[in-house]
Design a protein around this motif. Structure first.
Motif, short mmCIF file in Angstrom:
data_model
loop_
_atom_site.label_atom_id
_atom_site.label_comp_id
_atom_site.label_asym_id
_atom_site.label_seq_id
_atom_site.Cartn_x
_atom_site.Cartn_y
_atom_site.Cartn_z
N HIS A 1 11.22 22.13 -47.37
CA HIS A 1 12.70 22.73 -47.24
C HIS A 1 13.35 21.21 -47.17
O HIS A 1 12.66 20.44 -46.75
N ASP B 1 12.11 15.00 -40.76
CA ASP B 1 12.18 16.77 -40.80
C ASP B 1 13.56 16.99 -41.79
O ASP B 1 14.38 17.33 -41.14
N ASN B 2 13.32 17.23 -43.03
CA ASN B 2 12.07 17.17 -43.88
C ASN B 2 12.34 16.37 -44.98
O ASN B 2 11.98 16.79 -46.29
N GLU C 1 15.42 26.54 -43.80
CA GLU C 1 14.16 26.95 -42.86
C GLU C 1 14.69 26.97 -41.47
O GLU C 1 13.92 27.34 -40.82
N GLU C 2 15.38 25.92 -40.89
CA GLU C 2 15.78 25.89 -39.74
C GLU C 2 16.61 27.04 -39.09
O GLU C 2 16.50 27.14 -38.03
N ASP D 1 6.11 19.79 -44.67
CA ASP D 1 7.01 19.75 -43.76
C ASP D 1 6.81 18.73 -42.70
O ASP D 1 5.88 18.79 -41.90
ZN LIG Z 1 10.90 21.07 -41.03
#
Ligand SMILES: [Zn+2]
Length: 568
Positions: free
Chosen positions: A340, A361-362, A395-396, A423
């Motif tokens: 992501h 991240d990320n 993703e978050e 990730d």
């Molecule tokens: Zn992540």
């Protein structure tokens, strides 16, 4: 003498340094592995830690504003990734010949002051619930307002798991209860077990995740779900639930499994009041009974949930960035890599540094993905079958970009052999161990073991199976449509250090930088480990691509049914 004293004083440092240097060639080289052609091995060797560094540095600049989905910063990141694909010779595999697969999203924020819930018994006084301290809820449909008045059905853990002969939706007559237009009352988590053959013992299966409970009830036509929170069962307090619901939450527009008007949690004592109102006695006793095989059946309560819900709704579009390297064979079989690129954006209300740069991240996963894509595209020999690289969004927000990718893959899910996800891999040196949770459940596992050994990477078991980490990263979005998938993650042992050092680094990162504006690029980061895990993943993907048939889940796995369903 001075010279010797100095050496003695620096003994600890000097002891570590020669180790690092002695092992450096090992870190750079790609070992010979059966099935890997020399030209592919050379392509994997070309993976360059400094190129990964350049990607991570760029993607985490303040200029990219934390890459929040639907913002300018995320669009810039997506354009950067697409441009890098183009420069490397990776073909577009998104919508209409572009690199972009558009992902329609809807963000919902419950208007707490105007939202009202009450429990209405068949006779007697209704009980109004205090929003925030007693109930929290989201309207998944993305409508500004909703009203309903619906019967409540207690469905135990809310699980239907044929492989464990478990059906909480069966009524007293053994038939499934009708949930259409009703509200499901469910217990958090899953039936407690020490038996690996029953809900995998102490490990959490997907049935125990609250997301599953919402999805299952929605599939049965429920209008709402009330998850009963009890701290010991949830393993986190009510404050965690309340805080996580106090912010905006995004959904995929038109997600058939997200149709609840009230995706809600209720506090334990409220659930007890509801039980008393319904004449069902002690809640904790009922929870205990519901966890025992054969002891529970669904029951409709003589109490209705009355709801008036108002939401602030924001619709927006983000994109997955998808590229493709063609295979030597035209056969429709493919390997996927995912990472992501989105992060948390900017917190407009915060003072000082308010940009969530998301370098580790990320940015790291993106850097690895881009460098693997370049190595595949520029390999003098083609991979046996097509290889796809998808840098996913949102993703978050709950694995939404990857969920969309799983629902709309550029090749049918049944023809996708394997997905490897990356990730947040802290660039702090060369790892000596890897954690590949879920890989052991795939028939490709013996090859994974061989390759890990060749790379001198010890394979680590999941340290906390009860936490259900498998269901919290993007690979899960592909597994749930049947595709064998796992994340490549590093363990705590790094060259030149003991495990305690690695653990200390992770603990420090989580405490001081994870999901904070200080997750920023550092010039002293050592990207050799990211490169090593990119080479490792390259070789795994190449070998999976070289298999005559797609990889499969082992018989009886929780994703086997989805795999079968993906093949008409
Ligand atoms: Zn992540």
């Amino acid at each position: 003498m001075k010279h010797i004293q100095l050496l003695a004083a620096m003994a600890a440092t000097l002891f570590a340094l020669p180790l690092v240097h002695a092992q450096q060639p090992g870190a750079e080289a790609v070992p010979a592995v059966p099935g890997l052609p020399p030209a592919a091995r050379a392509a994997a060797t070309s993976i360059d830690p400094e190129k990964i560094r350049a990607h991570v540095r760029f993607l985490s600049l303040d200029l990219l504003e934390g890459r929040g989905p639907g913002t300018r910063g995320a669009e810039l990141a997506a354009e950067y990734i697409a441009t890098q694909f183009a420069l490397a010779g990776v073909a577009p595999a998104g919508d209409n010949g572009t690199y972009f697969q558009h992902v329609p999203l809807v963000a919902v924020h419950t208007n707490e002051d105007r939202t009202k819930f009450s429990l209405v018994p068949a006779t007697g006084q209704p009980i109004d619930l205090a929003y925030g301290s007693e109930i929290v809820s989201k309207d998944q449909t993305g409508q500004a307002a909703a009203d309903f008045d619906a019967p409540i059905v207690f469905v135990g853990y809310g699980i239907h798991a044929p492989e464990y002969h478990w059906d909480d939706y069966a009524g007293p007559d053994g038939k499934g209860v009708d949930l259409r237009g009703k509200v499901a009352l469910v217990i958090v988590n899953e039936p407690p077990s020490d038996d690996p053959g029953f809900f995998k013992g102490r490990a959490l299966t997907y049935y125990g995740r609250w997301t599953y409970k919402y999805e299952e009830a929605a599939r049965r036509g429920a209008v709402g779900v009330l998850i009963i929170h009890r701290t010991d069962l949830a393993s986190y307090g009510w404050e965690v639930v309340r805080n996580s619901q106090a912010i905006e939450k995004s959904y995929l527009e038109g997600d058939p499994d997200a149709t609840l008007r009230a995706a809600a949690w209720i506090q334990h004592d409220v659930a007890q009041r509801l039980f008393t109102l319904a004449g069902l006695g002690n809640l904790d006793q009922a929870i205990q009974t519901a966890g025992k095989p054969g002891a529970f059946h669904a029951v409709e309560l003589p109490v209705r949930l009355h709801a008036h819900i108002e939401s602030r709704v924001r619709r927006y579009v983000s994109a997955n960035v998808v590229g493709r390297v063609p295979g030597a064979s035209a056969a429709n079989q493919a390997v996927f890599y995912t990472a992501h690129y989105d992060h948390l954006g900017i917190d407009q209300n915060a003072k000082g540094d308010n940009i969530y740069n998301g370098a580790a991240d990320n940015g790291t996963g993106c850097g690895i993905l881009l460098e693997m894509a370049r190595a595949f595209a520029q390999s003098p020999v083609r991979p046996p079958h097509a290889v796809y690289f998808a840098s996913v969004t949102a993703e978050e927000q709950g694995l939404l970009g990857s969920q969309f990718l799983g629902m709309h893959p550029p090749v049918p899910a049944g023809q996708i052999s394997l997905d490897l996800n990356y990730d947040m891999l802290l660039p702090i040196g060369v790892p000596r161990s890897v954690s590949l949770g879920g890989a052991e459940r795939i028939d490709f596992w013996p090859t994974v073991q061989t390759v890990a050994k060749a790379f001198d990477l010890a394979l680590l078991p999941d340290p906390t199976p009860s936490a259900g980490h498998y269901y919290r990263s993007d690979h899960f979005s592909l597994a749930r449509v049947g595709i064998p998938a796992f994340s490549v993650d590093q363990g705590e042992l790094f060259e030149g250090h003991d495990e305690a050092w690695g653990r200390a680094q992770f603990i420090d990162f989580v405490a001081h930088h994870y999901h904070q504006p200080s997750d920023e690029y550092r010039a002293d980061w050592d990207f050799r480990g990211n490169a090593k895990l990119a080479r490792f993943g390259f070789v795994l993907g190449w070998l999976a691509s070289g298999q005559a048939k797609t990889a499969e889940w082992q018989a009886g796995d929780e994703f086997e049914t989805a795999r079968k369903a993906s093949r008409p």
